[in-house]
Design a protein around this motif. Structure first.
Motif, short mmCIF file in Angstrom:
data_model
loop_
_atom_site.label_atom_id
_atom_site.label_comp_id
_atom_site.label_asym_id
_atom_site.label_seq_id
_atom_site.Cartn_x
_atom_site.Cartn_y
_atom_site.Cartn_z
N ARG A 25 0.93 -0.98 0.05
CA ARG A 25 0.22 0.35 0.07
C ARG A 25 0.66 0.79 -0.16
O ARG A 25 0.20 2.61 -0.51
N TYR A 26 2.49 1.02 0.39
CA TYR A 26 2.90 2.03 0.24
C TYR A 26 3.57 2.72 -1.16
O TYR A 26 4.30 1.82 -1.66
N ALA A 27 3.43 3.63 -1.56
CA ALA A 27 4.45 3.80 -2.80
C ALA A 27 5.90 3.84 -2.72
O ALA A 27 6.21 3.34 -3.13
N ILE A 28 6.05 4.56 -1.35
CA ILE A 28 7.56 4.30 -0.68
C ILE A 28 7.97 3.63 0.00
O ILE A 28 6.88 3.80 1.14
N THR A 29 8.22 2.68 0.41
CA THR A 29 8.38 1.24 1.27
C THR A 29 9.00 2.04 2.90
O THR A 29 10.52 2.57 2.63
N ARG A 258 -18.44 -5.84 -2.78
CA ARG A 258 -17.52 -4.97 -3.29
C ARG A 258 -16.30 -5.27 -2.37
O ARG A 258 -15.81 -5.17 -1.79
N CYS A 259 -14.73 -5.20 -3.45
CA CYS A 259 -13.96 -5.69 -3.03
C CYS A 259 -12.28 -5.12 -3.50
O CYS A 259 -13.11 -5.85 -4.74
N LEU A 260 -11.75 -4.36 -3.57
CA LEU A 260 -10.75 -3.46 -4.06
C LEU A 260 -9.65 -4.15 -4.26
O LEU A 260 -8.82 -4.02 -3.00
N LEU A 261 -9.46 -4.59 -5.13
CA LEU A 261 -8.30 -5.55 -4.98
C LEU A 261 -7.38 -4.64 -5.55
O LEU A 261 -7.83 -4.19 -6.59
N GLN A 262 -5.78 -4.57 -4.74
CA GLN A 262 -4.58 -3.38 -5.27
C GLN A 262 -3.35 -4.47 -5.13
O GLN A 262 -3.70 -5.48 -4.76
N GLY A 263 -2.53 -3.72 -5.92
CA GLY A 263 -1.12 -4.18 -5.40
C GLY A 263 -0.10 -3.83 -6.53
O GLY A 263 -0.64 -2.05 -6.77
N ARG A 264 1.26 -3.92 -6.61
CA ARG A 264 2.24 -3.31 -7.37
C ARG A 264 2.87 -3.87 -8.63
O ARG A 264 2.56 -5.00 -7.77
N ALA A 265 3.09 -3.43 -9.44
CA ALA A 265 4.14 -4.34 -10.81
C ALA A 265 5.12 -3.60 -10.84
O ALA A 265 5.24 -2.55 -10.84
N TRP A 266 6.11 -4.42 -11.32
CA TRP A 266 7.58 -3.44 -11.57
C TRP A 266 7.84 -4.64 -12.79
O TRP A 266 7.41 -5.85 -13.12
N SER A 267 8.97 -4.59 -13.50
CA SER A 267 10.02 -4.49 -14.43
C SER A 267 10.92 -4.19 -14.13
O SER A 267 11.54 -3.19 -14.21
N GLY A 268 12.88 -4.48 -14.71
CA GLY A 268 13.73 -4.23 -15.13
C GLY A 268 13.95 -3.77 -16.44
O GLY A 268 15.19 -3.10 -17.01
#
Length: 352
Positions: A25-29, A258-268
């Motif tokens: 949930r944090y943009a910056i860990t 209703r359930c808002l699924l959230q997460g983050r994704a990345w690639s190098g």
């Protein structure tokens, strides 16, 4: 029956830690939640006597203090998502004997320091330099050989303008476990590249043959293979597990509706182009909404998808694709070291 956890794996797991997935949930860990892996003992470093030396094929060998680095006018900050190359290792079968990561060996931080390229310019690289070798202060033994932790970078990568010699993370001096007083930060590459407790940079005219370069961190299926060296992070999406967990199984329960699924994704390799979500154990997929809430090409991308949860049990999946055409696989590719397992995350839930 699951494979038993060995004492060696428990020792590693007690020394290192992953990022709890709710911290997506944090943009910056926060620094204390950022994943951590130390191969050997964390060295005790006196910042007054510590020096960074730059030697090898250079016109002017350099010795820098921490104050010298902090006083330089060319400091900059780069937000970087960093992932351990062994993330997902514990989900392989048979399980390679090493740090037993599940999915949590990742974090995103603001790293501040000076560009490696500017420091190398001061030293003056001579013709014929092929690689830069980075040596830390942490010492250990592997395969019967005592060594310092050291890795190399090709010259073309080392001279990128966003490769840092970092002395701060998230606005504070590096804590001991994250490499105080100085570490290398190479955006886009797996975490083993980012040498901590950095003390020497050597310009070399040949390929570095150290253990961490030629034995570890290579994709191999057998001991006698040379293997393929690891470098950039493969695409991965992770989900904040919804609902509430049971202890100690971490099985998830959530209410209907209703359930808002959230997460983050990345690639190098390239920017995340798409995240897909399945709420029926992979039978069907829908595209999630992306939000680039961190202003950095090297930071993860937020995603979300509104799901109408109905009574029953299911598995939630998410997978990322990047702009270079790389897509997360549904099943992992086994290798001897358990590296680069970016198979899709599965979160089992009971809707009640």
């Amino acid at each position: 029956m699951p494979e038993p956890i060995s004492v060696e794996e428990l020792q590693l797991a007690a020394r290192n830690h992953g990022m709890p997935l709710e911290a997506l949930r944090y943009a910056i860990t926060p620094v204390g939640l950022h994943y951590l892996l130390s191969h050997y003992d964390i060295p005790l470093v006196d910042p007054v006597t510590w020096r960074l030396t730059i030697n090898g094929l250079v016109a002017r060998p350099v010795e820098l203090t921490l104050a010298n680095l902090r006083e330089r006018p060319d400091d900059q900050e780069v937000v970087v998502t960093m992932e351990c190359a062994g993330n997902g290792r514990a989900r392989l079968s048979p399980r390679p004997l090493s740090q037993p990561w599940l999915d949590e060996a990742v974090g995103t931080a603001r790293w501040r320091g000076v560009t490696l390229a500017s420091v190398l310019e001061d030293a003056g690289l001579r013709d014929g330099v092929v690689e830069l070798v980075f040596s830390g202060l942490d010492r250990g033994s592997e395969a019967g050989v005592e060594q310092v932790y050291a890795r190399s970078l090709p010259l073309t990568e080392a001279l990128r303008e966003d490769v840092l010699l970092a002395y701060e993370v998230n606005g504070q001096p590096l804590p001991p476990q994250h490499g105080f007083p100085l570490r290398l930060v190479v955006p886009g590459w797996y975490g083993m590249t980012n040498v901590k407790w950095l003390t020497a940079i050597t310009a070399a005219d040949r390929r570095f043959e150290g253990h961490q370069q030629t034995v570890s961190y290579r994709l191999r299926e057998t001991e006698d293979e040379e293997g393929i060296p690891l470098d950039r992070m493969l695409p991965r999406a992770l989900m904040v597990p919804p609902g509430v967990p049971s202890f100690p199984s971490r099985e998830r329960t959530l209410a209907t509706g209703r359930c808002l699924l959230q997460g983050r994704a990345w690639s190098g390799f390239a920017a995340v182009a798409r995240v897909e979500v399945s709420t029926d154990d992979g039978d069907s997929w829908v595209e999630a909404e992306l939000e680039r809430d961190v202003d950095s090409p090297w930071a993860w991308t937020a995603w979300e998808h509104a799901w109408e949860a109905r009574r029953g049990e299911t598995a939630l999946l998410c997978r990322a694709s990047d702009a270079a055409g790389n897509v997360q696989p549904l099943v992992p590719h086994w290798n001897l070291g358990g590296y680069a397992n970016n198979a899709v995350q599965r979160v089992s839930v009971a809707v009640v």
